[in-house]
Design an enzyme around this catalytic site. Structure first.
Site, PDB file in Angstrom:
ATOM      1  N   CYS A  95       0.812  -1.224   0.000  1.00 51.23           N
ATOM      2  CA  CYS A  95       0.000   0.000   0.000  1.00 51.23           C
ATOM      3  C   CYS A  95       0.846   1.274   0.000  1.00 51.23           C
ATOM      4  O   CYS A  95       0.333   2.349  -0.300  1.00 51.23           O
ATOM      5  CB  CYS A  95      -0.956  -0.011   1.181  1.00 51.23           C
ATOM      6  SG  CYS A  95      -2.094  -1.405   1.084  1.00 51.23           S
ATOM      7  N   HIS A 234      -3.601   7.078   1.570  1.00 55.40           N
ATOM      8  CA  HIS A 234      -3.930   5.715   1.130  1.00 55.40           C
ATOM      9  C   HIS A 234      -5.331   5.371   1.631  1.00 55.40           C
ATOM     10  O   HIS A 234      -5.646   5.521   2.813  1.00 55.40           O
ATOM     11  CB  HIS A 234      -2.895   4.729   1.680  1.00 55.40           C
ATOM     12  CG  HIS A 234      -3.337   3.307   1.559  1.00 55.40           C
ATOM     13  ND1 HIS A 234      -3.809   2.786   0.375  1.00 55.40           N
ATOM     14  CD2 HIS A 234      -3.420   2.311   2.469  1.00 55.40           C
ATOM     15  CE1 HIS A 234      -4.144   1.527   0.561  1.00 55.40           C
ATOM     16  NE2 HIS A 234      -3.923   1.205   1.828  1.00 55.40           N
ATOM     17  N   ASN A 264     -10.156  -0.568  -1.100  1.00 58.37           N
ATOM     18  CA  ASN A 264      -8.716  -0.391  -0.867  1.00 58.37           C
ATOM     19  C   ASN A 264      -7.975  -1.032  -2.037  1.00 58.37           C
ATOM     20  O   ASN A 264      -7.978  -2.251  -2.192  1.00 58.37           O
ATOM     21  CB  ASN A 264      -8.355  -1.077   0.461  1.00 58.37           C
ATOM     22  CG  ASN A 264      -6.868  -1.031   0.774  1.00 58.37           C
ATOM     23  OD1 ASN A 264      -6.054  -0.757  -0.091  1.00 58.37           O
ATOM     24  ND2 ASN A 264      -6.528  -1.323   2.018  1.00 58.37           N
TER      25      ASN A 264
END
Ligand code: UT7
Length: 315
Positions: A95, A234, A264
Site C-alpha cells: 500500500c 492511502h 482499498n
C-alpha cells in the site's frame, strides 16, 4: 463492479457492517483473464495524454500483484505503451508502493539520470483474496493510476517538495501472503496465495505512523497543517482517513476520499484518489497536497506536492 449486497449474498457479512466499518460501498474486480499489466497500460496511456512531456525515461510500477513472479511487469507495460527500451522495474511495497515509486522518480530526476519518470500503481488485488474470507474480501479492490514526474523548479506548480519513507519488518506479519513465496515453497508447502490481515492492529499502527510521518514531512517543507488543501492518503478505511485528519487538526473536508467507490486498491490507491479529486473539481492548480500511506511490510511514508497545471484529455 462488486457491490456490498453482492458480497453479502456470498459471505457472512452485510452492507451495514462494511459501510459503517470501512466506508466502502463497492469495489471493482478484473474480468477473468485481465491482469495488472492491462490496468497499468490503460492508466499509463491516460497519463501520457494528460502530461506535458516529450519522452519518458523510466517506468516504475508499484504492485503487489505482478502478472508473473518472474519477470517484472513494468517492462511489458513500457513496451505496450510504446516507450521503447527504457529501464522499467517493479516495486513491491504494497500500500506504500506508490510513494516508494514517487521517491524513485524524485531520486532519478534530481540525480540527473532522467528528465521524466512514469510511476504507476496497479493492482489486480482480487487475485489474492480468499473468496471465503469476510475479513479481506470486502476491503480490497482492483485498479490502476499513473503519474508522470518531470524535471522542474521547486517554485513551479506541480513541484514534489519532500518524500519520507519507512519500513519495519518486525511488523511483517500484520498483512501477509505466505503461499507462493520462496519460504513456503522451499519447505514443500503449496499453500494458496491468499492475503491475511490483522485488521485491528494494522488500524492502530496505520494512524500512529501516518500522523507522525505527515507532520514531519510538512515540517520539512515549512508548511503549517492549516495550509494543507488536501489530505490524499492511502484509502485503507474511511475511518482511518477521518481519524488521521482529526489527529492532524485538519477539517474532515480536507480528506479526499474515494474508498466508497473503489475500496482499498493498495498501490493504486493514492493515484486513483488524486484522479478522483481532480475529476470532481476539488484539486486544482497550486493546491497544497499531502499524501501519507501505511501498508504491509510494514511500510509507510508521506509525500508533499503542489498540484500542476494539467491539460486534461477525456478519459
Ligand atoms: O491497506 C493496508 C493497510 N490496511 C489497513 O490499514 C486496514 C486497517 N484495518 C481496518 O481497516 C479494520 O480493522 C477492518 C475494516 C479490517 C476491520 O474493522 P474493525 O472495526 O477493526 O473490526 P474487527 O476486525 O475488530 O472485527 C470486529 C467484529 C469481529 O467480530 P467479534 O469478534 O466482535 O464478534 C469480526 O469477526 O466484526 C467481525 N467481522 C465482520 N462482521 C461482518 C470482521 N469482518 C466482518 C465482515 N462482516 N466482513
Amino acid at each position: 463492479m462488486v457491490s456490498n449486497a453482492m458480497l453479502a449474498s456470498q459471505l457472512d457479512t452485510s452492507d451495514e457492517w462494511i459501510t459503517t466499518r470501512t466506508g466502502i460501498s463497492q469495489r471493482h474486480v478484473v474480468d477473468p483473464g485481465t491482469s495488472t499489466s492491462d490496468l497499468a497500460v490503460e492508466a499509463g496511456r491516460r497519463a501520457i495524454d494528460n502530461a506535458d512531456v516529450e519522452t519518458i525515461d523510466y517506468v516504475v510500477l508499484a504492485t503487489t500483484t505482478p502478472d508473473r513472479i518472474c519477470p517484472a511487469t513494468a517492462p511489458e507495460v513500457a513496451s505496450r505503451l510504446g516507450l521503447g527500451h527504457v529501464p522499467a522495474f517493479d516495486i513491491s511495497a504494497v500500500c506504500s508502493g506508490f510513494l516508494y515509486g514517487v521517491q524513485m522518480a524524485r531520486a532519478l530526476i534530481s540525480g540527473n539520470l532522467a528528465r521524466a519518470v512514469m510511476v504507476i500503481g496497479a493492482e489486480s488485488f482480487s487475485t489474492l483474496l480468499d473468496p471465503c474470507d469476510r475479513t479481506t474480501r470486502p476491503i480490497f479492490g482492483d485498479g490502476a493510476g499513473a503519474v508522470i514526474f518531470r524535471a522542474g523548479r521547486s517554485d513551479e506548480c506541480g513541484a514534489l517538495l519532500a518524500v519520507n519513507l519507512h519500513s519495519d519488518g518486525a511488523l511483517a506479519d500484520l498483512i501477509a501472503v505466505d503461499g507462493g513465496g520462496a519460504r513456503a515453497r522451499s519447505a514443500g508447502r503449496h499453500d494458496p496465495a491468499y492475503i491475511r490481515m490483522r485488521g485491528r492492529s494494522t488500524f492502530i499502527q496505520a494512524i500512529k505512523h501516518m500522523e507522525e510521518v505527515t507532520l514531519r514531512t510538512l515540517d520539512e517543507v515549512g508548511w503549517k497543517v492549516d495550509e494543507v488543501d488536501h489530505l490524499v492518503g492511502h484509502q485503507a478505511n474511511q475511518r482511518i482517513l477521518l481519524s488521521l485528519a482529526k489527529h492532524l487538526g485538519l477539517p474532515e473536508e480536507a480528506a479526499v476520499i474515494n474508498i466508497r467507490e473503489v475500496g482499498n486498491t493498495a498501490a493504486a490507491s493514492i493515484p486513483l484518489a488524486l484522479d478522483y479529486g481532480v475529476r470532481t473539481g476539488r484539486i486544482a492548480r497550486g493546491h497544497k497536497i499531502v499524501m501519507p500511506a501505511f501498508g504491509a511490510g510494514a511500510t509507510w511514508g508521506a509525500a508533499v506536492l503542489t498540484w500542476p497545471d494539467l491539460k486534461r484529455a477525456e478519459a
